[in-house]
Structure formats: structure tokens, C-alpha cells
Design an enzyme around this catalytic site. Structure first.
Site, short mmCIF file in Angstrom:
data_model
loop_
_atom_site.label_atom_id
_atom_site.label_comp_id
_atom_site.label_asym_id
_atom_site.label_seq_id
_atom_site.Cartn_x
_atom_site.Cartn_y
_atom_site.Cartn_z
CB THR A 403 79.53 -44.52 -34.39
OG1 THR A 403 79.40 -45.55 -35.32
CG2 THR A 403 78.18 -44.10 -33.93
CB THR A 421 77.15 -44.32 -37.38
OG1 THR A 421 78.30 -45.06 -37.77
CG2 THR A 421 75.92 -45.03 -37.91
CD GLU A 442 75.36 -47.70 -40.47
OE1 GLU A 442 75.81 -48.29 -39.48
OE2 GLU A 442 75.71 -46.54 -40.78
CB SER A 466 71.90 -50.25 -35.10
OG SER A 466 72.75 -49.38 -34.41
CB SER A 467 75.42 -52.14 -31.36
OG SER A 467 75.54 -53.41 -31.93
N1 GLU Z 1 77.07 -49.52 -37.53
C1 GLU Z 1 77.20 -49.59 -36.11
C2 GLU Z 1 75.88 -49.89 -35.46
O1 GLU Z 1 74.89 -49.46 -35.94
C3 GLU Z 1 77.64 -48.29 -35.57
C4 GLU Z 1 78.99 -47.99 -36.04
C5 GLU Z 1 79.93 -48.38 -35.00
O2 GLU Z 1 79.98 -47.70 -33.96
O3 GLU Z 1 80.58 -49.37 -35.24
O4 GLU Z 1 75.84 -50.53 -34.46
#
Ligand code: GLU
Length: 595
Positions: A403, A421, A442, A466-467
């Protein structure tokens, strides 16, 4: 092939007015350019992980574009130079402060599950198998986000903001250690797809540091996108090619890997929409902290943790870890796509709930795991610390520095904070043949199950939790800070720690970003960078905290943040990492004399 490519490149040059035929236009090989992590000045500012991307934003700002135009220009360039983290076959979240209305808005460009994906679709599938598959590819949201962002806030057409990225893809960029290392880490799976091996493993090897990496397919993809518009992806020919690749990944002859096909249909692309959402908001020590609302848990978790900290008599690292632990217990229990589950967001961010949660924080570390609370009450005052087996064990999967996050401000005072990302470094590992783009993975962000009642199980059209936590901080309606980071679930702790470093511990922003990090996500042992453990491990262990070195990849390194601080009188400080992920690049339109 070569002749066709050359002709297409010449057409590209002719139509876009880009300089010179590609062979002469290639960048000279050499040392990767030097990036500076801090810049201060006026007239616009940018920080990204990459010099080419920061330069793209600067070019747009200098040409009179605004923060939205420049943010998209930088993001598109990151699709070239950071293709393992960002790209048009991925998704993301953007926060925007509009200086005219003084409002913060957000655009949710998160990928969606195809309509054929049911709640049990990922059950029993080994995580590693899902990572490199068509099954985990979500319907991409990035182009829809760009389109929505430009329509609502931009001043330039898509073809203008894509121009720097097209030039970089066509001419190439100098391969640095990070790009080389990320390619090498992925080589085992990249070699299993003909399209991916052809692009990223020329001659069967990762590109050498100092060599020039060109992606003419991507240059043409961007150019076609600029010419034909988002409909080319959302229902048109590019969409058809994406669907075909998802359903029948181009597995190399002789590859033994199990590659599950995906469920995506053209109709899924047709029905995709980026969504404008109200931001999350909490007030913290007189600042207004705006974040990303669900389906990201970024704003909810950062906001809850800050509110808990504000309810405490003092804030140190012990309190930071404990507040984060509690916020993660709630995040895991309550946050999912709000179109599918009811997220008690107001409760999670309320002061009355924060006070109740703060009561659980004592002088020593609380028992593990922390249980989720009842954000909507009844609020019983100070409950005693409780354990809940259901709350533990999550967030244990690897959280790498995949990301990318970028921040841009313009001369009018608009601010963009944008995290994008393709999920893991290298996404699904599958390049769309002839298009130069990696498909995301994702949908591995869903809970695989079985997990009855989990808010983050897959569902038709659903967005995985997501984070990502792009964050803008205002004081009296004016921007003070903008920050964000990659790093999966550690994004939340990185953003929280930077805010605490800056606001509570009084560190200047470059120090707040550079400081060693620790990430407590309701885990038995807090994951931390070795320097954090060296500096603070003994004093915190005496309070009952346990530490383990963050497993990575890369081991021992958490996040790759960028930020802006607004210093008053139009002066802005842009800040990137000095060393994590190879260091980032901060630039300003008019540098200020050093103070
Ligand atoms: N898929 C992760 C999220 O949406 C972001 C990718 C990552 O930084 O691991 O939190």
C-alpha cells in the site's frame, strides 16, 4: 510484437505530445535519485514514498492544478514506480479538505466482491492460496475514485493529470533497492504467470538496481483510459480483459501452483460506484481529527483510541498501547461494510463510551485479550477488565508495508490525504496481459470464516473491511496536519502513534514520523520495531507489556508514513520517512529559507 509496440508508442507520443520517440526518451541508467524526506515552503507541498510521484504532483501544482489534481497525478505515477502497492486495478480511500467550504469529505474507492461471492466463498481456502488467485481479486475502485474526485474537486481533465505518469511509464525510471527487493520477494509467484514474468522478471530475473524499468503497456493503458474515460474499464474493453484474466489467470506452462479462478463478471464492473461518505470526526485536545469511515476501520479505530486517551489523566506509551488494544477489540467485533452490517460508529466515537473504555486502563497492562465493549450502552460506568476468547487471535496474519499513502496541499489551502493499494505487495501477482497492471487481491481482507456474526464475512457486492486511515486534522476549521501510512492493520497504530507523538509528546512532525514504532492490535505481545524495544522495552515490560519484533515483511519495520504540517501564513512542512521502505520524498513549490 516489437514493431507493434514501437508503432503504438509513436502514436502515443504523437497524440499526447510527449517528447521524443521512446528509445531516445528513456531515462539514463544510473544511481537511484536522492530523495529528501522533509521540505518546507509555500505555494503547495507533497509527500509520497517516491521522487517521481512527488515530482508528478509538483508539476501539476506548478501548472495551476489543485490538490486533487496533483494527488491523482502522484497516485498514477505510483502505479508506475510502485506497481506492487498501487495501480488502477486496485482501490483506496481519499480525504479532501476543501478550503472554500472548509469541509472535509471522503471518497471510498474500495474494491467490492463480485455479486457471485457468498459469505462462505472463502471458507476453508488456505490464506496463501487465496493470495495468488483470481478469487481474491476485487472489483477495482481506483479509477472511479479518480473520476469522482476530479468531477467534484478537480480542475484538470484526466488526460492532464495522467500525463506525468504516462511519461514515466514510457521513459522508465531508475530501479531502486526497494523495487528490486519487492520483485525478488515476489519472484516465485510472478514466474508462474506468463504476463507477470514478462513484465517484472525480464530475462527471468528481478531488474537490477540502477537499471531502467519501462512499462510501455501501462503508458498505453493510461493513455487509452484518458482518451476513452472510466467506462473503458467499467464495462468496456479493459473491463472485459480484466474479467477474462480473473477467470482464467495466465498460468505459465509447467507451474504447479493451485490458482483458483475468480467470480468477477462484466456486470460487476458496470455496477461499481465510488462512494462519497461523511468522514469520521473526533475532537482531541482542541483539534478536530477527521478520518475514513467504514468500510475502513481506520477512522473508527484511530478516533476511538484518541477519545479513550483524552479521557485519561495522563498519556504515555503505556496508555497509547492500551487504548489501541481496546480500539482493536471493538474494530474486530463491529466494523464491516455499512451497507451490509450495522456499524455502531457514533457509539464507538462517543465520549461517554470512551470514558467507559478508559476505565479499563490501569497502571499495568490489562489481561489479554481485551473484550469488545458495548458502544451503544447501556453505559455502566467503570466495568472491570474482561477477557473474551472471541476477541483474540485476529489480526495475526502478516501485515507488510504494502500500500502507499500520499499527501498534497495546494496554494489555495486544499488538502488531499490519499491511501491506495492493491492489498499485498504485488497484489494477486497477476498482470493483465498487454496492459501493464497487476490485479489486486483485496478480497483477502475479508474474514474467511467460519465465523458466525463476524461483520467482515464476504458477501455479494460487499467491500472488505480496510485499515486504511488517511487523516486530516483541523483547528478551528483550518488544516493543521495531514497524515497516513500503509501497513495493513498496523496503519491504524502508525497513524495513532504519529498523532500522539506530535500532539501529546510535542515532537516536530519529522521526528513524530521517524520515531520507532510499536503496534498493539489486541495481541498478546505488542509488535514493535527493534529500536522501540531497545528504548522503551524495559520500562514497559515492568508494567506487564510483552514485545516481539514486528515480523514484517520486512522484519522490524512498521509502515511508511507521509504527512503535512501547516505552520501558518501559508507555510507548509512536507514530511516522508527518512529510512523506512528506502525513505520517501517531500517537495514544495517554493522552498522557504531554512529557519
Ligand atoms: N488491504 C489493506 C487494508 O485495506 C491495505 C493493504 C495493506 O497496507 O496491508 O487495510
Amino acid at each position: 510484437m516489437r514493431a507493434a509496440g514501437a508503432i503504438a508508442s509513436l502514436i502515443l507520443v504523437a497524440v499526447t505530445g510527449l517528447v521524443g520517440p521512446p528509445a531516445q526518451a528513456a531515462a539514463p541508467p544510473g544511481k537511484p535519485p536522492v530523495k529528501r524526506p522533509v521540505a518546507e515552503g509555500y505555494g503547495g507541498a507533497v509527500a509520497t514514498v517516491d521522487l517521481d510521484a512527488s515530482r508528478a504532483a509538483l508539476e501539476i501544482l506548478k501548472r495551476g492544478g489543485n490538490a486533487m489534481d496533483a494527488a491523482i497525478a502522484a497516485a498514477a505515477t505510483l502505479g508506475v514506480t510502485e506497481p506492487y502497492s498501487a495501480g488502477i486495478a486496485g482501490g483506496g480511500f481519499l480525504l479532501y479538505y476543501d478550503a472554500r467550504t472548509r469541509q472535509v469529505t471522503t471518497i471510498d474507492g474500495r474494491e467490492t466482491a463480485p455479486r457471485a461471492m457468498t459469505s462462505t466463498a472463502l471458507e476453508g481456502i488456505p490464506f496463501d492460496e487465496a493470495v495468488t488467485s483470481g478469487l481474491s481479486v476485487g472489483v477495482p475502485g481506483t479509477v472511479a475514485l479518480w473520476d469522482a474526485g476530479l468531477r467534484k474537486h478537480g480542475t484538470l481533465p484526466l488526460r492532464e493529470v495522467l500525463r506525468p505518469a504516462i511519461v514515466t511509464a514510457e521513459r522508465g525510471f531508475v530501479v531502486d533497492q526497494t523495487f528490486h527487493d519487492q520483485t525478488r520477494q515476489n519472484a516465485d509467484r510472478f514466474k508462474d504467470f506468463t504476463s507477470t514474468a514478462a513484465l517484472f522478471l525480464p530475462g527471468g530475473e528481478p531488474p537490477r538496481v540502477g537499471s531502467i524499468f519501462r512499462n510501455p503497456d501501462l503508458a498505453r493503458t493510461y493513455w487509452e483510459l484518458a482518451r476513452r474515460g472510466p467506462g473503458w474499464l467499467y464495462g468496456g474493453e479493459l473491463g472485459r480483459e480484466i474479467v477474462a484474466t480473473v477467470k482464467r489467470p495466465p498460468v505459465a506452462p509447467g507451474a504447479t501452483r493451485v490458482v483458483r479462478p475468480g467470480l468477477m463478471e462484466l456486470s460487476d464492473l458496470r455496477s461499481y460506484r465510488a462512494i462519497e461518505r461523511p468522514p469520521t470526526k473526533v475532537t482531541y485536545r482542541g483539534f478536530e481529527v477527521y478520518g475514513m469511515a467504514p468500510p475502513s476501520s481506520g477512522g473508527a479505530a484511530v478516533g476511538e483510541a484518541l477519545s479513550i486517551l483524552e479521557a485519561l489523566p495522563r498519556v504515555g506509551l503505556h496508555e497509547y498501547l492500551e487504548a489501541s488494544r481496546l480500539a482493536f477489540a471493538d474494530r474486530n467485533a463491529y466494523v464491516g461494510d455499512p451497507a451490509y452490517v450495522r456499524v455502531p460508529l457514533d457509539g464507538l466515537l462517543s465520549d461517554v463510551y470512551a470514558k467507559e473504555r478508559a476505565c479499563l486502563i490501569g497502571p499495568v497492562a490489562m489481561p489479554h485479550p481485551a473484550a469488545p465493549g458495548s458502544p451503544e450502552g447501556p453505559h455502566a460506568g467503570c466495568p472491570s477488565p474482561a477477557r473474551s476468547p472471541a476477541a483474540g487471535g485476529k489480526g495475526e496474519r502478516p501485515e507488510g508495508p504494502e500500500t502507499t499513502h500520499l499527501v498534497v496541499a495546494d496554494r489555495w489551502g486544499n488538502v488531499a490525504a490519499y491511501t491506495l493499494t492493491i492489498e499485498q505487495t504485488g497484489g494477486s501477482g497477476i498482470v493483465v496481459p498487454g496492459r501493464g497492471i497487476l490485479l489486486n487481491n483485496e478480497l483477502t481482507d475479508f474474514t474467511f470464516g467460519p465465523a458466525p456474526g463476524d461483520p467482515n464475512l464476504p458477501g455479494p457486492g460487499k467491500r472488505p473491511r480496510s485499515s486504511m486511515a488517511p487523516t486530516i486534522v483541523l483547528k478551528n476549521g483550518r488544516p493543521v496536519l495531514a497524515v497516513g501510512s500503509p501497513g495493513g492493520a498496523t496503519i491504524i497504530t502508525t497513524v495513532l502513534q504519529i498523532l500522539v507523538n506530535r500532539i501529546d509528546f510535542g515532537m516536530p512532525l519529522p521526528e513524530a514520523i521517524a520515531a520507532p514504532r510499536a503496534s498493539q492490535r489486541n495481541l498478546a505481545a505488542t509488535q514493535a520495531e527493534p529500536e522501540f524495544i531497545e528504548r522503551y522495552g524495559a520500562e514497559l515490560s515492568a508494567l506487564g507489556h510483552e514485545f516481539t519484533v514486528f515480523p514484517g515483511p520486512p522484519a522490524g519495520e512498521i509502515g511508511a508514513a507521509t504527512g503535512l504540517e501547516f505552520l501558518g501564513g501559508g507555510r507548509v512542512q512536507a514530511v516522508a520517512e527518512p529510512s523506512r521502505r528506502g525513505g520517501g520524498s517531500a517537495l514544495v513549490v517554493t522552498p522557504a529559507p531554512r529557519r
